[in-house]
Design an enzyme around this catalytic site. Structure first.
Site, PDB file in Angstrom:
ATOM      1  N   ASP A 116       0.793  -1.233   0.000  1.00  0.00           N
ATOM      2  CA  ASP A 116       0.000   0.000   0.000  1.00  0.00           C
ATOM      3  C   ASP A 116       0.823   1.280   0.000  1.00  0.00           C
ATOM      4  O   ASP A 116       0.252   2.378  -0.157  1.00  0.00           O
ATOM      5  CB  ASP A 116      -0.961   0.015   1.199  1.00  0.00           C
ATOM      6  CG  ASP A 116      -2.106  -0.955   1.012  1.00  0.00           C
ATOM      7  OD1 ASP A 116      -2.597  -1.055  -0.123  1.00  0.00           O
ATOM      8  OD2 ASP A 116      -2.497  -1.615   1.989  1.00  0.00           O
ATOM      9  N   ASP A 178      -5.255  -4.845  -6.609  1.00  0.00           N
ATOM     10  CA  ASP A 178      -5.103  -3.462  -6.118  1.00  0.00           C
ATOM     11  C   ASP A 178      -3.652  -2.984  -6.268  1.00  0.00           C
ATOM     12  O   ASP A 178      -3.371  -1.804  -6.443  1.00  0.00           O
ATOM     13  CB  ASP A 178      -5.493  -3.352  -4.633  1.00  0.00           C
ATOM     14  CG  ASP A 178      -6.602  -4.280  -4.193  1.00  0.00           C
ATOM     15  OD1 ASP A 178      -6.775  -5.351  -4.808  1.00  0.00           O
ATOM     16  OD2 ASP A 178      -7.280  -3.959  -3.209  1.00  0.00           O
TER      17      ASP A 178
HETATM   18  N1  GLY Z   1      -7.014  -1.773  -1.647  1.00  0.00           N
HETATM   19  C1  GLY Z   1      -8.007  -2.204  -0.757  1.00  0.00           C
HETATM   20  C2  GLY Z   1      -9.376  -2.055  -1.286  1.00  0.00           C
HETATM   21  O1  GLY Z   1      -9.591  -1.769  -2.447  1.00  0.00           O
HETATM   22  O2  GLY Z   1     -10.292  -2.233  -0.498  1.00  0.00           O
END
Ligand code: GLY
Length: 414
Positions: A116, A178
């Protein structure tokens, strides 16, 4: 003669009515950007004395739940503030954006705990650098890219998304869709004094993900688990979707946005072709109002909550994708769909207005975990304002990534 006049008059009435309808349907981008500024003012006014980041608001509540700089969503609030600075050129937004951006600095000084870092540091320092060319911001996201790169496994060819899931879920090397968004920071770092290998890692990650993370219809699996020794795929599963084989709305949205961005950075046509494919299945399966339910395959779908965050980020990605498409008809379709999504998000069905100080209602974070269901969530706001700004630039024939106006100069005039 009388009949001809009557017909002509009728035609005129229809034409005027049609024109009025079109005018009424015009989407007022500035009015919606102004709305974002009003809402963000309210959020700022309610901030606690100690620095914290607004993450979400539960349905019926007016209060943001605050998180620390290490939360995965911490970059979106400073990102929203940077976009407001870009829109208004008002130095008050720059001051706030800088304050919340700097709050995240410790993330650049420690080991990466997950993928992240790109969301956190690029939405904040990356946008800050794009708008101000402040070298300090650049040094921080370049340094953080080296940290993120430590999660790259050369045997597999992707970044390890969730180190914590190695033991918790027995997922030795796992990559989630993601993670595509975090490649943007690596690309930008390699262009701005960072190592060339960051670019190579980002490209390889996008290629390996393209090979392993999609079904034949180009819908995406949320998670792919790889063997660390052979580098081979073990399995594909879900974490935040309804089922392993379902199309989780935000997952598909990350894929659309991600492959469009990878094409921007590489100009490799295979990524553009892939961006079209992942977009096609999403657009074909959307409900009429263009806002997806949280998962496309959940039973009794009409009773399920929506995910406004997926709609906002697809709108933003589609606006960009429309600029890379030589097929004029397709480009027009993308743009009108993106506008349709933004129009719907800008109705009282989705706007928070006086209900709370977020921009949007009705996002779904992690349904299977029973968290953030039908909430206002900060990343929906981030992609909504980003999409509005992109649309504004496109309509005034400006480059999507060059500041809207010279915000620094505008600020100095004030
Ligand atoms: N990256 C985490 C989500 O999209 O919830």
């Amino acid at each position: 003669m009388k009949i001809t006049k009557t017909i002509l008059f009728g035609v005129l009435i229809i034409a005027v009515a049609g024109f009025q309808k079109d005018t009424m349907n015009q989407f007022d981008i500035d009015a919606n950007l102004d709305y974002c500024a009003v809402q963000a003012e309210k959020t700022l006014a309610a901030m606690p004395d100690t620095l914290a980041i607004p993450r979400n608001i539960a349905p019926g509540s007016k209060q943001w739940r605050m998180v620390g700089y290490d939360d995965w969503t911490s970059g979106f609030w400073p990102g929203v503030l940077w976009y407001l600075y870009e829109y208004t050129g008002d130095v008050k937004w720059k001051k706030e954006a800088d304050k919340y951006t700097r709050f995240l600095t410790p993330l650049s000084m420690r080991t990466a705990t997950d993928h992240d870092l790109g969301f956190q540091m690029y939405c904040s320092f990356g946008n800050g650098y794009r708008l101000t060319h402040n070298k300090e911001y650049k040094d921080i996201f370049v340094r953080t890219s080296d940290t993120l790169a430590r999660l790259y496994n050369p045997k597999v060819g992707t970044i390890l998304s969730w180190p914590g899931m190695r033991t918790k879920m027995n997922w030795p090397h796992n990559t989630i869709i993601d993670n595509m968004i975090n490649l943007e920071m690596l690309f930008e770092a390699s262009k701005n004094g960072g190592r060339k290998i960051l670019y190579n890692m980002a490209v390889k990650h996008a290629e390996v993900t393209m090979e392993n993370q999609f079904r034949p219809d180009h819908s995406v699996y949320h998670v792919v688990v790889y063997d660390t020794l052979t580098g081979k795929k073990i399995k594909a599963v879900t974490h935040q979707g309804y089922a392993d084989e379902s199309m989780w709305a935000r997952g598909q949205a990350w894929a659309i946005y991600g492959y469009t961005m990878v094409y921007r950075e590489t100009k490799d046509p295979k990524f553009l072709d892939f961006a079209h494919k992942v977009t096609k299945v999403y657009l074909e399966r959307l409900p009429k109002d263009l806002i997806p339910y949280w998962d496309f395959d959940v039973p009794n779908i009409k009773r399920e909550p929506r995910d406004a965050s997926a709609a906002a980020l697809v709108a933003s990605g589609l606006i960009e994708l429309s600029t890379y498409t030589s097929d004029k008809k397709l480009a027009k379709t993308y743009l009108s769909k993106a506008e349709g999504m933004l129009k719907e998000l800008s109705t009282s069905r989705y706007k928070s207005n006086n209900k709370n100080s977020a921009f949007l209602l009705h996002s779904t974070g992690h349904y299977p975990n029973k968290s953030e269901i039908d909430y206002s969530i900060i990343y929906a706001d981030y992609y909504y304002i980003e999409a509005l700004l992109r649309l504004k630039k496109l309509k005034s024939e400006k480059d999507l990534f060059v500041p809207l106006h010279n915000a620094e100069q505008t600020a100095m005039k004030r």
